[in-house]
Design a protein around this motif. Structure first.
Motif, PDB file in Angstrom:
ATOM      1  N   TRP A 191      34.420  24.718  47.952  1.00  0.00           N
ATOM      2  CA  TRP A 191      34.962  26.004  47.841  1.00  0.00           C
ATOM      3  C   TRP A 191      35.488  26.314  49.317  1.00  0.00           C
ATOM      4  O   TRP A 191      36.850  27.068  49.189  1.00  0.00           O
ATOM      5  N   LYS A 244      39.512  27.225  47.977  1.00  0.00           N
ATOM      6  CA  LYS A 244      39.616  28.745  47.515  1.00  0.00           C
ATOM      7  C   LYS A 244      41.040  29.272  47.833  1.00  0.00           C
ATOM      8  O   LYS A 244      41.523  30.075  47.392  1.00  0.00           O
ATOM      9  N   ASP A 297      40.231  33.027  42.938  1.00  0.00           N
ATOM     10  CA  ASP A 297      38.765  33.090  42.586  1.00  0.00           C
ATOM     11  C   ASP A 297      38.261  33.889  41.173  1.00  0.00           C
ATOM     12  O   ASP A 297      38.510  34.941  41.277  1.00  0.00           O
TER      13      ASP A 297
END
Length: 361
Positions: free
Chosen positions: A299, A303, A350
């Motif tokens: 992540w 992201k 996200d």
């Protein structure tokens, strides 16, 4: 987190007012209680029927974009027309992110959300890997159930030469088993209003499927999915999702659902009007889930990882020669037409952010 009685496909569940226009991002509250998207098999039978009922309601509710698209008759048609009009700007152009948003997921879910008195609030992904280990399992998939699924195949049509070229995909899909109008299920007898092809005139016709179980086993199986998820960057993830070559040999997980269900004569194989088949939404839910899994495996780095050409058929999809292009960035704006306005990619990176606010079970 709250698990709803059922869910839907790719980056959407946005809070839209009744007109379909999204609210200002500044007015959206933080995502503190994300919706949970469950896989089709996780839904109760009642939940599956809720989804089907909501889609059927969209197919009879008056459309809102008929001034721009003459073929629009229903609210469902609004999404079909959006996809047809934007397909040439989406496919082979940062396809996972753009197809996720543009192919209706969140907008579609937002439209399903309130008007029909069902518990349909979010996208329902379908995990093809649970079926794609042999051809019999594909054909017996619960998503093809005639009562608690979206119906099965069309009747087999051997002579495809009876059909005009616009009705057939250019890909010579092997192992096709159908081609006729949907023979059973909740959408048998339902007319599509537009297509096939790149036009939005009113051309009522049945929805067709031409399932190729062998292609689905190859392109949607666990081994192929693992190869896609092994990508080290978004650019590579997208390329592996779309396939590394043209033609049947290059079909990967995105095309595997489209050409595997659409075959040569089926609507899912049509670049522009594939949205007329409601199974489209479940397939794209699966693609969105795949992207979310890939992102959350790293992540911190993924992201904000985005990239790819802003022009169709530009590198790395320059199969027809080199084309000038710019690299997609987080500030690239996606055009959702009259239904959703414009959305920057950074706002949908996200799934658990305030703009989308959902997660997967």
């Amino acid at each position: 987190m709250r698990i709803l009685t059922w869910p839907l496909p790719i980056l959407f569940v946005i809070a839209f007012p009744a007109s379909g226009r999204r609210q200002s991002r500044q007015s959206e509250p933080p995502c503190e209680n994300p919706l949970v998207r469950q896989e089709w098999r996780e839904l109760s039978l009642e939940g599956r029927l809720d989804f089907i009922a909501a889609v059927k309601c969209l197919q009879v509710r008056p459309g809102e974009t008929s001034v721009a698209f003459s073929g629009v008759r229903s609210r469902y048609d609004d999404f079909v027309a959006l996809h047809i009009s934007q397909a040439d700007y989406v496919h082979w152009v940062v396809s996972i992110a753009l197809i996720s948003i543009l192919d209706g997921t969140g907008l579609f879910c937002g439209c399903l959300n309130k008007p029909f008195g069902t518990n349909v609030h979010t996208e329902v992904p379908y995990h093809w890997t649970q079926d794609a280990f042999d051809e019999i399992s594909i054909l017996e998939s619960p998503v093809f159930d005639p009562v608690y699924g979206l119906g099965g195949n069309g009747d087999f049509i051997a002579d495809i030469n009876l059909f005009p070229e616009e009705r057939k995909t250019e890909v010579d899909v092997p192992g096709r088993t159908g081609g006729g109008c949907l023979a059973d299920g909740p959408f048998a007898g339902v007319n599509a209003s537009m297509g096939p092809g790149n036009h939005t005139e009113y051309t009522p016709r049945c929805i067709r499927r031409d399932i190729s179980p062998s292609l689905m086993v190859r392109a949607l199986g666990a081994e192929q999915l693992a190869s896609v998820l092994n990508a080290s960057s978004y650019f590579e993830l997208e390329h592996r999702t779309e396939g590394l070559a043209l033609g049947v040999e290059g079909i990967s997980v995105h095309g595997g659902g489209h050409f595997g269900i659409g075959g040569i004569l089926g609507d899912m194989s049509n670049t522009w009007s594939s949205t007329v088949d409601p199974i489209f939404w479940l397939h794209h839910g699966s693609i969105d889930r795949m992207w979310d899994i890939w992102q959350r495996a790293d992540w911190a780095n993924r992201k904000t990882d985005i990239g790819g050409p802003d022009t169709q058929w530009a590198y790395p999809y320059n199969y027809f020669g080199d084309k000038a292009y710019k690299n997609i960035t987080l500030d690239f704006e996606m055009d959702l037409g009259e239904i959703g306005g414009s959305v920057k990619i950074r706002d949908i990176m996200d799934a658990q952010g305030k703009y989308l606010c959902y997660t997967y079970s």
